[in-house]
Design a protein around this motif. Structure first.
Motif, short mmCIF file in Angstrom:
data_model
loop_
_atom_site.label_atom_id
_atom_site.label_comp_id
_atom_site.label_asym_id
_atom_site.label_seq_id
_atom_site.Cartn_x
_atom_site.Cartn_y
_atom_site.Cartn_z
N MET A 119 29.31 37.98 45.84
CA MET A 119 30.23 38.83 44.80
C MET A 119 31.65 38.73 44.95
N CYS A 120 32.10 37.52 45.41
CA CYS A 120 33.35 37.40 45.44
C CYS A 120 34.00 36.33 44.70
N ARG A 121 33.22 36.04 43.72
CA ARG A 121 33.89 35.21 42.93
C ARG A 121 34.94 35.23 42.28
N TRP A 122 35.45 36.55 42.08
CA TRP A 122 36.74 36.99 41.46
C TRP A 122 37.86 37.22 42.46
N LEU A 281 44.52 41.53 43.25
CA LEU A 281 42.83 41.67 43.61
C LEU A 281 42.04 40.64 43.03
N LEU A 282 42.15 40.35 41.61
CA LEU A 282 41.42 39.68 40.82
C LEU A 282 42.06 38.53 40.49
N ARG A 283 41.28 37.15 40.45
CA ARG A 283 41.41 35.89 39.89
C ARG A 283 41.18 36.13 38.44
N ARG A 284 42.16 35.31 37.91
CA ARG A 284 41.82 35.07 36.16
C ARG A 284 41.05 34.31 35.85
N THR A 285 40.39 33.41 36.84
CA THR A 285 39.28 32.51 36.55
C THR A 285 38.56 32.38 37.77
N PRO A 286 37.03 32.63 37.57
CA PRO A 286 36.07 32.97 38.90
C PRO A 286 35.85 31.58 39.50
N GLY A 287 35.48 31.83 40.72
CA GLY A 287 34.78 30.86 41.35
C GLY A 287 33.23 30.41 40.88
N PRO A 288 32.52 29.86 41.45
CA PRO A 288 31.26 29.24 41.11
C PRO A 288 30.24 30.55 41.18
N ALA A 289 29.18 30.81 40.16
CA ALA A 289 28.42 31.95 40.09
C ALA A 289 27.04 31.31 41.11
N ALA A 290 26.40 32.45 41.58
CA ALA A 290 25.02 32.18 42.33
C ALA A 290 23.92 32.20 41.44
N TRP A 291 24.19 33.23 40.45
CA TRP A 291 22.84 33.17 39.61
C TRP A 291 23.36 33.76 38.04
N GLU A 295 27.58 34.94 35.54
CA GLU A 295 28.22 34.26 34.64
C GLU A 295 28.76 35.30 33.72
N THR A 296 28.09 36.22 33.34
CA THR A 296 28.36 37.21 32.30
C THR A 296 29.16 38.43 32.71
N ARG A 297 29.15 38.50 34.07
CA ARG A 297 29.78 39.65 34.38
C ARG A 297 31.39 39.75 34.88
N SER A 298 32.08 40.32 34.48
CA SER A 298 33.56 40.06 34.53
C SER A 298 34.34 41.34 34.83
N PRO A 299 35.04 41.50 35.93
CA PRO A 299 35.93 42.82 36.24
C PRO A 299 36.77 42.83 35.13
N TRP A 300 37.25 41.75 34.17
CA TRP A 300 38.19 42.22 33.38
C TRP A 300 37.78 42.78 32.17
N GLN A 301 36.59 42.88 31.91
CA GLN A 301 35.97 43.42 30.38
C GLN A 301 35.72 44.86 30.63
#
Length: 301
Positions: A119-122, A281-291, A295-301
């Protein structure tokens, strides 16, 4: 062959150790509805270890039922430092949950990474440092809960917990009760589904602690009794007394990493609160997704 704990009544020593220590795990699709998550957990050693302990204590079918009928909460050190841990526990009971077992848990850096591995990809590096500093404040309280609804308890607790973003959080949720001020100081962590219950028991507890919690919780699931949380709450508060939530001074410089990790706990807590409000606290580009869902869950939205 199931692996039984040494204290299980009437169990003889296992002769075939290679079979006893097999960590192949369950049918993860029975424990999560999230597309692809079952495949990820099937390759996750910590998740497999959690299942080995759960099925070893209860047997496979009862292990599936246990994971669905319980939710895991780690009431974090920041809730104890803020002085709202007792209110969160009371609000959880008020929301219809029943405590089954509890254990003070102090996390170290590797366990912090394991708990939030997917859950830390961002997360920024600064956020990882904050997470470590929160864990270093002192212990938190792991609680297993039931709710009597018959459905996956973790799903309902996730809804009751509230969002990590205060701007998008409903009033009366547990994080609202805790006074969580931002995405970093969220005060409590809970499992999202039964698969997480299995995995996070292994992240948060040693094998002896885990089997003890499973046995205690399974007994209370059967008899309908509740665990007494007051003793564990007082034990943690003696180690990490309530400090309140300090208000960062306007115009004060952002705390340094050094301030978060050195000095008395009240100074570290004040620095941590300040950093949580000023550090990115949040990156603008995420790290790799696990599932795929991630890929569609973004804290920026």
């Amino acid at each position: 062959m199931r692996l039984r704990s040494p204290h299980s009544a009437g169990v003889q020593p296992v002769e075939d150790r290679s079979a006893a220590l097999d960590l192949t795990g369950p049918d993860w699709a029975r424990l999560t509805d999230v597309t692809g998550k079952d495949q990820v957990f099937a390759r996750d050693l910590v998740a497999q270890e959690g299942w080995a302990a759960l099925a070893g204590e209860l047997g496979d079918e009862q292990a599936y039922a246990f994971a669905a009928r319980t939710a895991l909460m780690w009431l974090r050190p920041d809730a104890f430092a803020a002085g709202t841990a007792g209110e969160v526990l009371a609000a959880t009971v008020g929301a219809g949950f029943r405590p089954l077992a509890a254990q003070p848990v102090r996390l170290e850096r590797c366990a912090v990474r394991a708990l939030w591995a997917y859950m830390c990809r961002w997360a920024t590096a600064e956020r990882l440092i904050l997470m470590d500093a929160i864990a270093e404040l002192g212990p938190g309280l792991l609680v297993l809960w039931a709710d009597g609804t018959g459905g996956p308890v973790s799903s309902r607790m996730t809804a009751v917990k509230g969002r990590n973003d205060p701007a998008r959080r409903r009033q009366g949720t547990l994080r609202d009760v805790a006074g969580s001020p931002n995405r970093a100081l969220t005060m409590l962590h809970t499992t999202d589904d039964p698969a997480d219950v299995v995995r996070e028991l292994a992240v948060l507890c040693s094998w002896p602690e885990r089997t003890g919690l499973i046995t205690e919780a399974a007994t209370r699931l059967r008899d309908g009794h509740s665990a007494d949380l007051d003793h564990a709450l007082r034990d943690i508060e003696r180690d990490l007394p309530p400090l309140g939530l300090p208000v960062p001074e306007a115009g004060a410089p952002a705390p340094s990493v050094h301030e978060l990790h050195t000095g008395p706990v009240d100074k570290r807590w004040a620095a941590l609160v300040g950093a949580s409000e000023s550090w990115p606290l949040l990156r603008r580009t995420p790290g790799p997704a696990a599932w795929p869902e991630q890929e569609t869950r973004s804290p920026w939205q």
